[in-house]
Every structure is written in structure tokens, then in C-alpha cells.
Design an enzyme around this catalytic site. Structure first.
Site, mmCIF file in Angstrom:
data_model
loop_
_atom_site.group_PDB
_atom_site.id
_atom_site.type_symbol
_atom_site.label_atom_id
_atom_site.label_comp_id
_atom_site.label_asym_id
_atom_site.label_seq_id
_atom_site.Cartn_x
_atom_site.Cartn_y
_atom_site.Cartn_z
ATOM 1 N N ALA A 3 0.876 -1.199 0.034
ATOM 2 C CA ALA A 3 -0.079 -0.036 -0.120
ATOM 3 C C ALA A 3 1.022 1.129 -0.023
ATOM 4 O O ALA A 3 1.368 1.808 0.913
ATOM 5 C CB ALA A 3 -0.927 0.005 1.188
ATOM 6 N N GLU A 26 3.196 -9.156 -14.423
ATOM 7 C CA GLU A 26 2.219 -10.114 -14.808
ATOM 8 C C GLU A 26 2.901 -11.090 -16.155
ATOM 9 O O GLU A 26 2.563 -12.336 -15.809
ATOM 10 C CB GLU A 26 0.869 -9.657 -15.212
ATOM 11 N N LYS A 57 -11.768 1.777 -9.524
ATOM 12 C CA LYS A 57 -10.160 2.248 -9.776
ATOM 13 C C LYS A 57 -10.307 3.622 -10.455
ATOM 14 O O LYS A 57 -10.963 3.604 -11.583
ATOM 15 C CB LYS A 57 -9.522 1.248 -10.798
#
Ligand code: 5GW
Ligand code: MN
Length: 274
Positions: free
Chosen positions: A41, A223, A265
Site C-alpha cells: 500500500a 504479470e 479504480k
């Protein structure tokens, strides 16, 4: 196209109706396991997402197991105060903020590896690594545990591999040529035993750094490298898209029980100047 509950290499794909909860609960009841969960975070993600992530994890993530949540942040003083159930605890670690957002996401691999070596390997039996921009919505339990755990991406689980957004440039370490590949996995959730997660993050970090040396960045950053890792080293347990959904609304009929879903988002707010 396909909604498998087992892969060609005999790994289970966990759906709401693909396991017997009472059998699993009995199996784990006396094993006294501890499950770790890393979450980053940094910058605005701390104020926007961490509170809901923690509260929902406390309610739904491994509720009957001991859980240690490892919070990695650049701002200790803004960690929300949440009181967790008696099996759950969290630890906070300070990390520095990266300049480019691509690096925030990619450096997670390196940082997770350092923490596994320093302490996590001695503290937990299984470890998950998750994005913070998500909310648990339903019980997320021991059925997801395994030596090497991958999450099917909710956009591509019914597509053919040639349509997956794998890195296709042969000069990248993340390259998976057309005609190959099993699934497209989502980097927002992966896990396994600490030793296995260490292998995953080390390989990914190495691929990212080698690409950087060649001035190359894979199409989907970390990813892409995670997908290459799981292509070469097949996961032993796969979570269906029920375990990481784009949205709780408008879902296809095979998705019966959403366990975790993406939070809203707003890129302008999140990635704008602080
Ligand atoms: C900020 C701008 C662009 C990309 C990532 C960030 C960012 C990510 C950040 O400023 N702070 C931060 O803590 N992160 C961590 O990296 C969060 O845990 C976040 O969930 C994770 C991956 O970044 P995401 O969620 O923006 O990536 P996508 O692929 O879900 O859009
Ligand atoms: Mn995310």
C-alpha cells in the site's frame, strides 16, 4: 469455451462446487497452520484501499486459521487502525516509493523475496501475495492452499491461449510463443509455500531485471513474467475467477460465489501528482 475443474497436469481448479468443505476443514483442523498474506500500500493506494482490504480480509480470509498480514508501505503513520479477529494479526514494513508506477508494481517481487528470506519463511506455512485494490466478499478458505497457487484472470479464462495477452517478443524473458500456453494468470493473487513463492518472485525479478538491461519492459510488466513462470513450472492449485472478479455485477452463470473482487479504480486520482 472451457470451465475446467482440473488441468491437464492434474492440478485442481477451485470452484464453489469443486471441493468438500467439511473434509478440508477436518484435514486442516489439527494441522495448526499459519497463512501469510503480503500486501503493498504505497502512495495513494494506502488511503484509498488498505482499510477495506484489511477489514474484508479479517471477515473472510482464512477465518479459522492463524493469519499474518504483511503490510508494505511508504508511510507508516497512515496505516488505518483496524482491530482484527483473535486469529489474525498484521505487521507493517517500511519500503521506499518508486518513481515510475511500473516499478512500484514490479519491485514487489524483489521486496517479497527479501522478506521471505529474512523472516516470513520462519513464520508461515503458506503465503499469498495480493494487490490491495480488492475487497473480500465471501469466505476465502483452505481450499485455495497449495504448494504453488495461481489465479485465473477473469477476462481470459474462456479464451484460447493464442488470444492471451502474453508477452510475444522473443527477446523478452517473459516471451510465450503463439501456439503455447495453458492459462492467463492474474498477478493480483499468487501464492504457495514460502519456499515456492521465493522461487516465483526470484525468477520474476530476474526476468524483469534482464529485460531492463535490454531496455525492454514486458507488455503486462510483472504479470507477463509471472505467466512465464507458471508456464514453465505448473501451479499445483488454481483459483477459478470466483476468487478474483472484475466486478460483482453482471457475472456469467458459472460464477456463483464471488470471494474477492476488484475495488473501484480511478486512475487519475491514484496516479496523479501527489
Ligand atoms: C500506482 C500507479 C500505477 C500502478 C501501480 C501503482 C501502485 C501500486 C501504487 O502507487 N501503490 C501501490 O501500493 N501499488 C500496489 O501495487 C498495490 O498493492 C496495487 O494493488 C499493486 C498493483 O498495482 P495496480 O493494482 O494498480 O495494478 P492493476 O494491474 O490492478 O491495475
Ligand atoms: Mn490491482
Amino acid at each position: 469455451m472451457r470451465n475446467l475443474s482440473i488441468t491437464e497436469w492434474a492440478a485442481p481448479i477451485v470452484w464453489h462446487d469443486s471441493y468438500d468443505q467439511s473434509v478440508l476443514e477436518k484435514y486442516y483442523a489439527h494441522r495448526n497452520i499459519t497463512v501469510g498474506l503480503t500486501v503493498f500500500a504505497v502512495g495513494r493506494y494506502l488511503q484509498y484501499y488498505l482499510g477495506r482490504f484489511l477489514l474484508s480480509a479479517d471477515k473472510f480470509f482464512m477465518t479459522d486459521q492463524r493469519v499474518i498480514i504483511y503490510i508494505m508501505t511508504d508511510n507508516f503513520s497512515r496505516i488505518p487502525w483496524v482491530s482484527l479477529n483473535r486469529h489474525h494479526t498484521f505487521k507493517v514494513f517500511q519500503i521506499k516509493q518508486e518513481k515510475r508506477w511500473q516499478d512500484v508494481s514490479m519491485m514487489r517481487m524483489k521486496t517479497i523475496g527479501e522478506h521471505i528470506v529474512d523472516h516470513i519463511q520462519h513464520e508461515v506455512d503458506f503465503l499469498f501475495c495480493m494487490d490491495v485494490d480488492q475487497v473480500f466478499r465471501n469466505r476465502y478458505g483452505v481450499e485455495t492452499l497449495g504448494e504453488s497457487v495461481a489465479q485465473l484472470h477473469s477476462f481470459w479464462y474462456q479464451e484460447y491461449p493464442d488470444l492471451f495477452p502474453y508477452e510475444r517478443n522473443a527477446s523478452s524473458e517473459a516471451d510465450i510463443p503463439r501456439g503455447q500456453g495453458d492459462f492467463y494468470y492474474h498477478a493480483a493473487v499468487f501464492g504457495g509455500t514460502p519456499a515456492q513463492v521465493l522461487r516465483i518472485v526470484r525468477e520474476c525479478a530476474k526476468g524483469i531485471m534482464n529485460d531492463k538491461k535490454n531496455n525492454f519492459e514486458a507488455v503486462r510488466h510483472d504479470e507477463s513474467h509471472l505467466n512465464k513462470y507458471f508456464f514453465l513450472h505448473k501451479p499445483t492449485n488454481i483459483s477459478s475467477p470466483e476468487y478474483c472478479r472484475a466486478s460483482p455485477l453482471g457475472r456469467p452463470s458459472c460464477i456463483k460465489s464471488v470471494r474477492l473482487s476488484w475495488n473501484f479504480k480511478n486512475y487519475e486520482l491514484l496516479r496523479g501528482k501527489q
